[in-house]
Design a protein around this motif. Structure first.
Motif, mmCIF file in Angstrom:
data_model
loop_
_atom_site.group_PDB
_atom_site.id
_atom_site.type_symbol
_atom_site.label_atom_id
_atom_site.label_comp_id
_atom_site.label_asym_id
_atom_site.label_seq_id
_atom_site.Cartn_x
_atom_site.Cartn_y
_atom_site.Cartn_z
ATOM 1 N N ASP A 32 0.880 -1.166 0.000
ATOM 2 C CA ASP A 32 0.000 0.000 0.000
ATOM 3 C C ASP A 32 0.919 1.217 0.000
ATOM 4 O OD1 ASP A 32 -1.306 2.329 1.481
ATOM 5 O OD2 ASP A 32 -3.042 1.002 1.270
ATOM 6 N N LEU A 33 0.804 2.067 -1.003
ATOM 7 C CA LEU A 33 1.764 3.165 -1.161
ATOM 8 C C LEU A 33 1.857 4.022 0.091
ATOM 9 C CD1 LEU A 33 3.698 4.872 -2.924
ATOM 10 C CD2 LEU A 33 1.687 6.199 -3.636
ATOM 11 N N TYR A 34 0.730 4.492 0.619
ATOM 12 C CA TYR A 34 0.762 5.391 1.765
ATOM 13 C C TYR A 34 1.332 4.701 3.004
ATOM 14 C CZ TYR A 34 -2.008 9.019 -0.608
ATOM 15 O OH TYR A 34 -2.457 10.008 -1.458
ATOM 16 N N GLU A 35 0.951 3.452 3.218
ATOM 17 C CA GLU A 35 1.488 2.726 4.375
ATOM 18 C C GLU A 35 2.988 2.512 4.221
ATOM 19 O OE1 GLU A 35 -0.597 -0.885 4.976
ATOM 20 O OE2 GLU A 35 -2.503 0.082 5.504
ATOM 21 N N TYR A 36 3.424 2.229 3.014
ATOM 22 C CA TYR A 36 4.850 1.995 2.765
ATOM 23 C C TYR A 36 5.660 3.259 3.028
ATOM 24 C CZ TYR A 36 9.139 1.100 0.101
ATOM 25 O OH TYR A 36 10.446 0.963 -0.289
ATOM 26 N N LEU A 37 5.182 4.409 2.569
ATOM 27 C CA LEU A 37 5.913 5.659 2.753
ATOM 28 C C LEU A 37 5.854 6.152 4.191
ATOM 29 C CD1 LEU A 37 4.939 7.648 -0.480
ATOM 30 C CD2 LEU A 37 7.030 6.354 -0.030
ATOM 31 N N GLY A 38 4.736 5.914 4.870
ATOM 32 C CA GLY A 38 4.597 6.415 6.230
ATOM 33 C C GLY A 38 4.759 7.927 6.268
ATOM 34 N N ASN A 39 5.628 8.412 7.152
ATOM 35 C CA ASN A 39 5.897 9.844 7.267
ATOM 36 C C ASN A 39 7.202 10.254 6.598
ATOM 37 O OD1 ASN A 39 3.532 10.421 8.808
ATOM 38 N ND2 ASN A 39 4.554 9.620 10.636
ATOM 39 N N ASP A 40 7.764 9.371 5.790
ATOM 40 C CA ASP A 40 9.023 9.655 5.114
ATOM 41 C C ASP A 40 8.780 10.264 3.739
ATOM 42 O OD1 ASP A 40 10.623 8.652 7.183
ATOM 43 O OD2 ASP A 40 10.448 6.605 6.418
ATOM 44 N N TRP A 41 9.844 10.739 3.129
ATOM 45 C CA TRP A 41 9.824 11.133 1.729
ATOM 46 C C TRP A 41 9.882 9.862 0.879
ATOM 47 C CZ3 TRP A 41 10.613 16.280 -0.412
ATOM 48 C CH2 TRP A 41 10.578 17.294 0.562
ATOM 49 N N GLY A 42 9.510 9.984 -0.373
ATOM 50 C CA GLY A 42 9.557 8.822 -1.246
ATOM 51 C C GLY A 42 9.877 9.214 -2.676
ATOM 52 N N ILE A 43 10.473 8.282 -3.403
ATOM 53 C CA ILE A 43 10.664 8.450 -4.846
ATOM 54 C C ILE A 43 10.065 7.228 -5.523
ATOM 55 C CG2 ILE A 43 12.250 8.820 -6.757
ATOM 56 C CD1 ILE A 43 14.257 9.963 -4.868
ATOM 57 N N LEU A 44 9.136 7.499 -6.422
ATOM 58 C CA LEU A 44 8.494 6.454 -7.207
ATOM 59 C C LEU A 44 9.060 6.505 -8.619
ATOM 60 C CD1 LEU A 44 6.286 4.297 -7.641
ATOM 61 C CD2 LEU A 44 4.683 6.171 -8.091
#
Length: 254
Positions: A32-44
């Motif tokens: 799950d994208l949002y669960e995976y990112l949590g409160n961190d930054w992300g690059i897709l």
């Protein structure tokens, strides 16, 4: 198969748009994208297909630099339409590409590659080739006729698109520039400043126009006013991005 929330479709995204969430299978299990990112930054990272030569070189380099992304509290993940056929007519699993990436780079691929063999996420994130959008009724994305560009989405902790990089199939991205952009975005978000052209951590920053001189003096010490609207101030390396900022969350003034 990917699962996405309903949303009004548009042909492209703007910076500041909310990154659409999705659930999908990946090389590391359901995600799950949002669960995976949590409160961190992300690059897709979005790729046209597994076993693409330029994309392979990018994944190799990204995997070798994983610890540098970790320092910046950046989580990585990739999407591929996964439309490479095996001899028996089935699609090759992402794990086969992962094996190649790890063999070439000599290091494990720590982040997931998301399966998108139906092109649902390619459409959701608008990374199709323009020709394929026009010929949507004729094109079958699962047979490799679409999705020719490569796009990297930098997503902030609040799930906003902070930066979008779109590359043609023939040009590989620069990881050095990706790190520079992450450092600039995180520093600007936390310290409420702007970064000038060619800025690198440790270089002078730009004081936003809405900050009065007295406040600028208090926050940054001595600064240089080239013009009333262009003021430079030092920001030592230890006060930038992961090196000294207490967290890398986005501020309202970013």
């Amino acid at each position: 198969m990917a699962e996405v929330k309903g949303r009004k479709q548009r042909t492209s995204f703007y910076l500041g748009d909310i990154a659409p969430n999705f659930k999908a299978d990946s090389s590391k299990g359901p995600i799950d994208l949002y669960e995976y990112l949590g409160n961190d930054w992300g690059i897709l990272f979005c790729y046209p297909d597994d076993f693409a030569p330029v994309a392979t070189t990018e994944l190799v380099l990204i995997s070798q630099l994983q610890t540098e992304f970790d320092k910046r509290n950046v989580k990585l993940l990739a999407i591929s339409t996964n439309n490479t056929l095996s001899a028996d007519g089935t699609y090759k699993d992402h794990s086969e590409w992962v094996k190649d990436v790890e063999a070439i780079g000599g290091t494990p691929l720590a982040f997931p590659i998301i399966a998108d063999n139906g092109g649902i996420l390619a459409n959701l994130y608008h990374v199709l080739d323009e020709v394929d959008i026009k010929d949507d009724d004729k094109d079958d994305i699962s047979h490799g006729l679409a999705y020719q560009s490569r796009t990297a989405f930098i997503i902030g902790p609040q799930k906003y698109f902070r930066l979008i990089l779109n590359f043609p199939a023939s040009v590989g991205m620069s990881t050095a520039e990706v790190f520079r952009l992450i450092d600039a975005l995180q520093t600007a978000a936390k310290a409420s400043i702007r970064t000038p052209a060619n800025w690198m951590p440790g270089g002078d920053i730009i004081i936003p126009r809405g900050v009065k001189d007295a406040e600028a003096k208090k926050n940054f010490g001595d600064f240089k006013a080239v013009k009333p609207y262009l003021r430079f101030a030092p920001l030592p390396l230890e006060k930038t991005t992961f090196q000294g900022i207490d967290g890398t969350e986005e501020s309202a003034q970013a």
